[in-house]
Design an enzyme around this catalytic site. Structure first.
Site, PDB file in Angstrom:
ATOM      1  N   TYR A 109      -6.800 -17.734 -29.732  1.00  0.00           N
ATOM      2  CA  TYR A 109      -7.103 -18.037 -31.140  1.00  0.00           C
ATOM      3  C   TYR A 109      -7.542 -19.489 -31.282  1.00  0.00           C
ATOM      4  CZ  TYR A 109      -6.133 -19.652 -35.902  1.00  0.00           C
ATOM      5  OH  TYR A 109      -6.225 -20.266 -37.126  1.00  0.00           O
ATOM      6  N   ASP A 145     -16.508 -10.874 -47.303  1.00  0.00           N
ATOM      7  CA  ASP A 145     -15.397 -10.509 -46.431  1.00  0.00           C
ATOM      8  C   ASP A 145     -15.694  -9.152 -45.786  1.00  0.00           C
ATOM      9  OD1 ASP A 145     -12.110 -11.524 -46.534  1.00  0.00           O
ATOM     10  OD2 ASP A 145     -12.633  -9.629 -45.552  1.00  0.00           O
ATOM     11  N   ASN A 192       0.434 -25.007 -40.825  1.00  0.00           N
ATOM     12  CA  ASN A 192       0.854 -23.656 -41.243  1.00  0.00           C
ATOM     13  C   ASN A 192       0.988 -23.535 -42.751  1.00  0.00           C
ATOM     14  OD1 ASN A 192       1.745 -23.838 -38.377  1.00  0.00           O
ATOM     15  ND2 ASN A 192       2.533 -21.794 -38.829  1.00  0.00           N
ATOM     16  N   ASP A 212      -4.717 -26.888 -37.239  1.00  0.00           N
ATOM     17  CA  ASP A 212      -4.146 -27.942 -36.383  1.00  0.00           C
ATOM     18  C   ASP A 212      -3.958 -27.461 -34.940  1.00  0.00           C
ATOM     19  OD1 ASP A 212      -2.002 -26.192 -36.807  1.00  0.00           O
ATOM     20  OD2 ASP A 212      -0.620 -27.710 -37.562  1.00  0.00           O
ATOM     21  N   PHE A 215      -5.519 -14.285 -46.905  1.00  0.00           N
ATOM     22  CA  PHE A 215      -4.412 -15.048 -47.514  1.00  0.00           C
ATOM     23  C   PHE A 215      -4.913 -16.331 -48.190  1.00  0.00           C
ATOM     24  CE2 PHE A 215      -1.046 -18.273 -46.008  1.00  0.00           C
ATOM     25  CZ  PHE A 215      -0.363 -18.250 -47.207  1.00  0.00           C
TER      26      PHE A 215
HETATM   27  P1  NAD Z   1      -6.281 -14.075 -42.891  1.00  0.00           P
HETATM   28  O1  NAD Z   1      -6.201 -13.398 -41.575  1.00  0.00           O
HETATM   29  O2  NAD Z   1      -5.226 -13.821 -43.917  1.00  0.00           O
HETATM   30  O3  NAD Z   1      -7.681 -13.736 -43.586  1.00  0.00           O
HETATM   31  C1  NAD Z   1      -8.887 -13.717 -42.870  1.00  0.00           C
HETATM   32  C2  NAD Z   1      -9.929 -13.009 -43.726  1.00  0.00           C
HETATM   33  O4  NAD Z   1     -11.183 -13.020 -42.987  1.00  0.00           O
HETATM   34  C3  NAD Z   1      -9.606 -11.543 -44.011  1.00  0.00           C
HETATM   35  O5  NAD Z   1      -9.830 -11.249 -45.368  1.00  0.00           O
HETATM   36  C4  NAD Z   1     -10.573 -10.767 -43.114  1.00  0.00           C
HETATM   37  O6  NAD Z   1     -10.954  -9.511 -43.649  1.00  0.00           O
HETATM   38  C5  NAD Z   1     -11.752 -11.725 -43.043  1.00  0.00           C
HETATM   39  N1  NAD Z   1     -12.563 -11.520 -41.831  1.00  0.00           N
HETATM   40  C6  NAD Z   1     -12.118 -11.389 -40.559  1.00  0.00           C
HETATM   41  N2  NAD Z   1     -13.169 -11.167 -39.734  1.00  0.00           N
HETATM   42  C7  NAD Z   1     -14.292 -11.189 -40.490  1.00  0.00           C
HETATM   43  C8  NAD Z   1     -15.681 -11.029 -40.214  1.00  0.00           C
HETATM   44  N3  NAD Z   1     -16.110 -10.801 -38.968  1.00  0.00           N
HETATM   45  N4  NAD Z   1     -16.556 -11.127 -41.234  1.00  0.00           N
HETATM   46  C9  NAD Z   1     -16.125 -11.346 -42.506  1.00  0.00           C
HETATM   47  N5  NAD Z   1     -14.824 -11.472 -42.832  1.00  0.00           N
HETATM   48  C10 NAD Z   1     -13.911 -11.399 -41.838  1.00  0.00           C
HETATM   49  O7  NAD Z   1      -6.396 -15.630 -42.562  1.00  0.00           O
HETATM   50  P2  NAD Z   1      -5.791 -16.894 -43.322  1.00  0.00           P
HETATM   51  O8  NAD Z   1      -4.426 -17.141 -42.839  1.00  0.00           O
HETATM   52  O9  NAD Z   1      -6.070 -16.786 -44.750  1.00  0.00           O
HETATM   53  O10 NAD Z   1      -6.724 -18.038 -42.701  1.00  0.00           O
HETATM   54  C11 NAD Z   1      -7.968 -18.341 -43.274  1.00  0.00           C
HETATM   55  C12 NAD Z   1      -8.638 -19.435 -42.471  1.00  0.00           C
HETATM   56  O11 NAD Z   1      -7.818 -20.598 -42.467  1.00  0.00           O
HETATM   57  C13 NAD Z   1      -8.878 -19.081 -41.018  1.00  0.00           C
HETATM   58  O12 NAD Z   1     -10.115 -19.635 -40.640  1.00  0.00           O
HETATM   59  C14 NAD Z   1      -7.736 -19.756 -40.279  1.00  0.00           C
HETATM   60  O13 NAD Z   1      -8.132 -20.096 -38.966  1.00  0.00           O
HETATM   61  C15 NAD Z   1      -7.536 -20.986 -41.134  1.00  0.00           C
HETATM   62  N6  NAD Z   1      -6.172 -21.544 -41.140  1.00  0.00           N
HETATM   63  C16 NAD Z   1      -5.100 -20.743 -41.417  1.00  0.00           C
HETATM   64  C17 NAD Z   1      -3.829 -21.311 -41.502  1.00  0.00           C
HETATM   65  C18 NAD Z   1      -2.614 -20.477 -41.845  1.00  0.00           C
HETATM   66  O14 NAD Z   1      -1.499 -20.980 -41.767  1.00  0.00           O
HETATM   67  N7  NAD Z   1      -2.742 -19.223 -42.236  1.00  0.00           N
HETATM   68  C19 NAD Z   1      -3.660 -22.681 -41.260  1.00  0.00           C
HETATM   69  C20 NAD Z   1      -4.791 -23.457 -40.966  1.00  0.00           C
HETATM   70  C21 NAD Z   1      -6.035 -22.879 -40.919  1.00  0.00           C
HETATM   71  O1  DAU Z   2      -0.835 -24.059 -37.509  1.00  0.00           O
HETATM   72  C1  DAU Z   2      -1.756 -23.326 -38.241  1.00  0.00           C
HETATM   73  C2  DAU Z   2      -1.715 -21.880 -37.798  1.00  0.00           C
HETATM   74  O2  DAU Z   2      -0.523 -21.320 -38.327  1.00  0.00           O
HETATM   75  C3  DAU Z   2      -2.915 -21.077 -38.258  1.00  0.00           C
HETATM   76  O3  DAU Z   2      -4.082 -21.599 -37.672  1.00  0.00           O
HETATM   77  C4  DAU Z   2      -2.761 -19.592 -37.888  1.00  0.00           C
HETATM   78  O4  DAU Z   2      -3.839 -18.850 -38.405  1.00  0.00           O
HETATM   79  C5  DAU Z   2      -1.456 -19.091 -38.485  1.00  0.00           C
HETATM   80  O5  DAU Z   2      -1.247 -17.755 -38.096  1.00  0.00           O
HETATM   81  C6  DAU Z   2      -0.281 -19.962 -38.041  1.00  0.00           C
HETATM   82  O6  DAU Z   2      -0.026 -19.786 -36.626  1.00  0.00           O
HETATM   83  P1  DAU Z   2       1.463 -19.653 -36.041  1.00  0.00           P
HETATM   84  O7  DAU Z   2       1.384 -18.973 -34.737  1.00  0.00           O
HETATM   85  O8  DAU Z   2       2.162 -20.962 -36.092  1.00  0.00           O
HETATM   86  O9  DAU Z   2       2.114 -18.694 -37.176  1.00  0.00           O
HETATM   87  P2  DAU Z   2       3.102 -17.434 -37.084  1.00  0.00           P
HETATM   88  O10 DAU Z   2       3.521 -17.126 -38.478  1.00  0.00           O
HETATM   89  O11 DAU Z   2       2.547 -16.353 -36.260  1.00  0.00           O
HETATM   90  O12 DAU Z   2       4.354 -18.030 -36.309  1.00  0.00           O
HETATM   91  C7  DAU Z   2       5.076 -19.148 -36.799  1.00  0.00           C
HETATM   92  C8  DAU Z   2       6.141 -19.499 -35.755  1.00  0.00           C
HETATM   93  O13 DAU Z   2       7.121 -18.455 -35.727  1.00  0.00           O
HETATM   94  C9  DAU Z   2       5.609 -19.602 -34.347  1.00  0.00           C
HETATM   95  O14 DAU Z   2       6.306 -20.610 -33.645  1.00  0.00           O
HETATM   96  C10 DAU Z   2       5.929 -18.242 -33.729  1.00  0.00           C
HETATM   97  C11 DAU Z   2       7.212 -17.836 -34.433  1.00  0.00           C
HETATM   98  N1  DAU Z   2       7.397 -16.394 -34.663  1.00  0.00           N
HETATM   99  C12 DAU Z   2       6.390 -15.691 -35.259  1.00  0.00           C
HETATM  100  C13 DAU Z   2       6.500 -14.337 -35.517  1.00  0.00           C
HETATM  101  C14 DAU Z   2       5.375 -13.569 -36.159  1.00  0.00           C
HETATM  102  C15 DAU Z   2       8.588 -15.769 -34.322  1.00  0.00           C
HETATM  103  O15 DAU Z   2       9.526 -16.415 -33.811  1.00  0.00           O
HETATM  104  N2  DAU Z   2       8.696 -14.420 -34.564  1.00  0.00           N
HETATM  105  C16 DAU Z   2       7.714 -13.677 -35.140  1.00  0.00           C
HETATM  106  O16 DAU Z   2       7.883 -12.447 -35.317  1.00  0.00           O
END
Ligand code: NAD
Ligand code: DAU
Length: 379
Positions: free
Chosen positions: A185, A36, A214, A137, A14
């Site tokens: 995680y 990736d 997030n 965070d 993402f």
């Molecule tokens: P995502 O799950 O959408 O993407 C992760 C990517 O990493 C995928 O393309 C997957 O194929 C690749 N990957 C997983 N394992 C691997 C491996 N062993 N070797 C190579 N590639 C691998 O994650 P995202 O939401 O895009 O998050 C990206 C980064 O940002 C992560 O490090 C996550 O902890 C961090 N982050 C995410 C959020 C959020 O809200 N999504 C917020 C803060 C930080």
């Molecule tokens: O804060 C940053 C993090 O945000 C990242 O490091 C993570 O990679 C990312 O997945 C995200 O974590 P959250 O657990 O906060 O995200 P998620 O979308 O899974 O859930 C958001 C909130 O919604 C959380 O309080 C759980 C709730 N939730 C989630 C799902 C999937 C529900 O109530 N129902 C659901 O089905």
């Protein structure tokens, strides 16, 4: 702009896909290597629009494979690494913590070690090099919900929404907040952050860490709250709200995160930590109601039509109550702010998922996993 070879890990995911797109478009003099493993979360269709660019190469590999990381970094003369590859979904980490330790901890360590070994062989050594680690965070733990109804947020930004600019507690995560991760995680991300800082403090390697809140926006895998709920509303399926829906998250539009990463990669200080946040706290149930309202409006349904889909389910184990980032250091030192008001960001996001139903359908059918074979196996 000088030529650089930049390795972006997790670029088929993402946030990574937005970072890859931004760098490929903005820096024609850089060569961007997107590394990736293409786990279930990796989808090369996220990068369809830039896959044929001359300054872009996709490399399928596992960050936990040290020999592969050594080879890829050396063969491609990598100058800078932006490390996003990770297992990222909290619910999956509760069921399968080992995969999270392997990728997030051992994978980050392998990447650090491979970069160190290669940079150590160069005459200039670490000059002009950077290992930039993207963290979360969630490593700081959970904040209390001391204002369940929300009070006016103490922060000001040009993008702050006039209708909703609330804080649900008095405390915020700062760069100095003590780590206190709760989920497998966040424990794995905290551990990887410590390794990154250890490579700076022990070997003098130029590293930097950012901790972001997030993210939401296009191309998010539909196991996460926002795309899952948009898709379920479209299909009239239940919306599983964990617990009472009172948990609070701080939401940032993904392109604003990518802009922050670009700025910090180029202007951030080595060994520093920067928090990145949306200044935008929402209680889950309030956010869900905004999503329902927006999807119903865009689908032409009567207002409130899909509220009946809200289904309260058993809470996530160890569910962190509130995340709220204080990202004023980044605002003050590098001049970054979110550019979008939340109402604008959510509208853009919902429209994107509704306009890109094929993208979503390929994920739900599993067809997206065929993309690599179809597009890359004969290259
Ligand atoms: P995502 O799950 O959408 O993407 C992760 C990517 O990493 C995928 O393309 C997957 O194929 C690749 N990957 C997983 N394992 C691997 C491996 N062993 N070797 C190579 N590639 C691998 O994650 P995202 O939401 O895009 O998050 C990206 C980064 O940002 C992560 O490090 C996550 O902890 C961090 N982050 C995410 C959020 C959020 O809200 N999504 C917020 C803060 C930080
Ligand atoms: O804060 C940053 C993090 O945000 C990242 O490091 C993570 O990679 C990312 O997945 C995200 O974590 P959250 O657990 O906060 O995200 P998620 O979308 O899974 O859930 C958001 C909130 O919604 C959380 O309080 C759980 C709730 N939730 C989630 C799902 C999937 C529900 O109530 N129902 C659901 O089905």
């Amino acid at each position: 702009m000088n030529h650089k070879n930049i390795l972006i890990t997790g670029g088929a995911g993402f946030i990574g896909s937005h970072v890859v797109r931004l760098f490929v478009n903005k820096y024609p003099d850089y060569h961007i290597f997107n590394l990736d493993k293409l786990t279930y979360a990796g989808n090369l269709a996220n990068l369809k629009d830039i896959e044929d660019r001359p300054n872009y190469t996709f490399v399928k590999a596992d960050i936990a494979d040290l020999d592969e990381m050594r080879r890829i970094i050396k063969d491609n003369k990598i100058d800078g690494i932006i490390h996003l590859a990770a297992e990222s979904h909290v619910d999956r980490s509760i069921k399968d913590p080992f995969t999270f330790a392997r990728t997030n901890v051992m994978g980050t360590l392998a990447l650090l070690q491979a970069a160190k070994e290669y940079w150590d062989t160069l005459p200039e050594k670490y000059e002009g090099k950077l290992f930039y680690h993207i963290s979360t965070d969630e490593v700081y733990g959970a904040l209390e919900l001391t204002n369940p109804e929300g009070v006016e947020s103490p922060f000001t930004t040009t993008a702050s929404s006039s209708q909703h600019h609330l804080a649900f507690g008095t405390e915020f995560f700062l760069e100095t907040t003590k780590y206190n991760p709760h989920s497998p995680y966040s424990a794995s991300k905290a551990s990887s952050d410590h390794f990154v800082r250890a490579y700076h403090d022990t070997y003098g390697m130029p590293t930097l860490v950012t901790n972001c809140s997030n993210n939401y926006g296009p191309y998010q895998f539909p196991e996460k709250l926002i795309p899952l709920f948009i898709n379920n509303i479209r299909h009239g399926k239940p919306l599983p709200v964990y617990g009472k829906g009172e948990n609070v998250r701080d939401w940032l539009f993904v392109e604003d995160h990518a802009r922050a990463i670009d700025l910090i990669f180029h202007k951030g200080k080595v060994a520093e930590t920067y928090n990145i946040g949306g200044f935008n706290e929402w209680k889950n149930i309030d956010l869900i109601k905004v999503i329902i309202k927006t999807v119903d409006r865009l689908l032409g349904n009567p207002e409130g039509h899909s509220e009946k889909l809200i289904t309260y389910v058993t809470d996530r184990l160890g569910h962190d109550m509130r995340y709220a980032i204080d990202s004023r250091k980044l605002q003050r030192e590098l001049g970054w702010e979110p550019s979008l008001q939340f109402e604008e960001g959510i509208e853009k996001t919902v429209r994107w998922y509704l306009d890109n139903q094929e993208w979503m359908d390929h994920i739900t059918s599993g067809a997206y996993q065929q993309y690599y074979d179809d597009m890359y196996s004969n290259r």
